[in-house]
Design a protein around this motif. Sequence first.
Motif, short mmCIF file in Angstrom:
data_model
loop_
_atom_site.label_atom_id
_atom_site.label_comp_id
_atom_site.label_asym_id
_atom_site.label_seq_id
_atom_site.Cartn_x
_atom_site.Cartn_y
_atom_site.Cartn_z
N VAL A 189 -13.55 -7.98 -4.57
CA VAL A 189 -13.19 -6.58 -4.29
C VAL A 189 -12.38 -6.01 -5.45
O VAL A 189 -12.57 -4.85 -5.85
N ALA A 190 -11.46 -6.81 -6.00
CA ALA A 190 -10.65 -6.35 -7.13
C ALA A 190 -11.53 -6.03 -8.34
O ALA A 190 -11.35 -5.01 -9.02
N ALA A 191 -12.50 -6.89 -8.62
CA ALA A 191 -13.41 -6.66 -9.74
C ALA A 191 -14.29 -5.44 -9.48
O ALA A 191 -14.53 -4.62 -10.39
N LEU A 192 -14.77 -5.29 -8.25
CA LEU A 192 -15.64 -4.17 -7.91
C LEU A 192 -14.90 -2.84 -8.03
O LEU A 192 -15.43 -1.87 -8.60
N THR A 193 -13.67 -2.77 -7.51
CA THR A 193 -12.92 -1.51 -7.60
C THR A 193 -12.54 -1.20 -9.04
O THR A 193 -12.45 -0.03 -9.43
N THR A 194 -12.31 -2.24 -9.85
CA THR A 194 -12.04 -2.02 -11.27
C THR A 194 -13.26 -1.41 -11.96
O THR A 194 -13.14 -0.48 -12.76
N TYR A 195 -14.44 -1.93 -11.63
CA TYR A 195 -15.68 -1.38 -12.20
C TYR A 195 -15.89 0.07 -11.76
O TYR A 195 -16.23 0.94 -12.57
N VAL A 230 -6.34 -3.67 -6.03
CA VAL A 230 -7.33 -3.00 -5.20
C VAL A 230 -6.80 -1.64 -4.74
O VAL A 230 -7.52 -0.63 -4.79
N TYR A 231 -5.56 -1.60 -4.30
CA TYR A 231 -4.96 -0.34 -3.85
C TYR A 231 -4.92 0.69 -4.98
O TYR A 231 -5.33 1.84 -4.82
N THR A 232 -4.39 0.29 -6.12
CA THR A 232 -4.22 1.25 -7.22
C THR A 232 -5.56 1.65 -7.82
O THR A 232 -5.75 2.79 -8.24
N ASN A 233 -6.53 0.72 -7.85
CA ASN A 233 -7.87 1.07 -8.33
C ASN A 233 -8.53 2.10 -7.42
O ASN A 233 -9.15 3.05 -7.89
N THR A 234 -8.40 1.88 -6.11
CA THR A 234 -8.99 2.81 -5.15
C THR A 234 -8.37 4.19 -5.28
O THR A 234 -9.08 5.22 -5.26
N PHE A 235 -7.05 4.24 -5.43
CA PHE A 235 -6.38 5.53 -5.62
C PHE A 235 -6.89 6.21 -6.89
O PHE A 235 -7.16 7.42 -6.90
N THR A 236 -7.02 5.44 -7.97
CA THR A 236 -7.45 6.01 -9.25
C THR A 236 -8.89 6.50 -9.17
O THR A 236 -9.24 7.51 -9.79
N VAL A 237 -9.75 5.78 -8.42
CA VAL A 237 -11.13 6.21 -8.26
C VAL A 237 -11.19 7.58 -7.60
O VAL A 237 -11.89 8.49 -8.07
N VAL A 238 -10.46 7.74 -6.49
CA VAL A 238 -10.44 9.02 -5.78
C VAL A 238 -9.85 10.12 -6.67
O VAL A 238 -10.39 11.23 -6.78
N GLN A 239 -8.73 9.80 -7.32
CA GLN A 239 -8.07 10.78 -8.18
C GLN A 239 -8.97 11.19 -9.33
O GLN A 239 -9.10 12.39 -9.63
N SER A 240 -9.61 10.23 -9.98
CA SER A 240 -10.47 10.53 -11.13
C SER A 240 -11.70 11.33 -10.70
O SER A 240 -12.15 12.22 -11.42
N LEU A 277 0.82 -1.20 0.00
CA LEU A 277 0.00 0.00 0.00
C LEU A 277 0.86 1.26 0.00
O LEU A 277 0.64 2.18 -0.81
N LEU A 278 1.86 1.31 0.87
CA LEU A 278 2.71 2.50 0.99
C LEU A 278 3.48 2.75 -0.29
O LEU A 278 3.55 3.89 -0.78
N LEU A 279 4.07 1.70 -0.86
CA LEU A 279 4.85 1.87 -2.09
C LEU A 279 3.94 2.27 -3.25
O LEU A 279 4.33 3.10 -4.09
N THR A 280 2.74 1.71 -3.31
CA THR A 280 1.79 2.08 -4.36
C THR A 280 1.44 3.56 -4.28
O THR A 280 1.42 4.27 -5.29
#
Length: 242
Positions: free
Chosen positions: A175-181, A222-232, A66-69
């Motif tokens: 969770v991975a599929a959901l965050t990707t969606y 999951v980590y990178t998808n969540t970051f991208t969701v917030v960023q987008s 998580l931290l490195l991502t």
Amino acid sequence: MSRRLLRFGPLLLLVLFLSGCSSVMSELPPAGERHGFWVTYCVGPLSDLLDWFAEILFDQYGLAILLLTLIVRFLILPLTLKQYRSSKQMQLLQPELKKMKEKYKDDVKKQQEETMKLFQQHGVNPLAGCFPLIVQMPILIALYQAIMRNETIKEHAFLWLKLGEPDHLYILPVVAALTTYLQQKVMATQMNPQMKALMFIFPIMIFFMSLNFASALPLYWVYTNTFTVVQSYLLYRRPSKK
């Protein structure tokens, strides 16, 4: 040519992504074996950072990932912002481009000349949005490989997960599929109709791949998808002050 590149760019990224995933199926040497420029100066140092972060985070490799991502995503944030600004500029010019296309529909050469004049007048480079994306890809692939080629990660657990094995409870794949969606849903306003079809196809693919991959990889997704969701959401959904 530039329009086609922008239109099919996301599809190209999908191909690159799946190509990267296919490398997991082959037996790559661990990141500790420093052979070649790529592993020595890109994958290896990121893998070392994972080990160091895990040491200071109570031996929790899930938190280290998580931290490195987060660090990598914040480092490439200026490139993301540049890509965003280029995208917004192209959006603002769409009405003018549409009028120009209709006006010179029988003269393709004139249409191209007037289009380039419009770009020059407004200081817009139609390929500017692609360059940051191209620069980001090696960084993200290096991070991805650093996680998958770190032998120590495979021996650790995080929450209910054994990071070196698939999640047999199927929670992480869901969770991975959901965050990707959700990631694609937030960015749907930037997609053309062809790419919107991937909103359903891509999460399904992520789900089935997550069933077979070591949990460390879907956890990274999951980590990178969540970051991208917030960023987008902050970039594309927030009204422009202008």
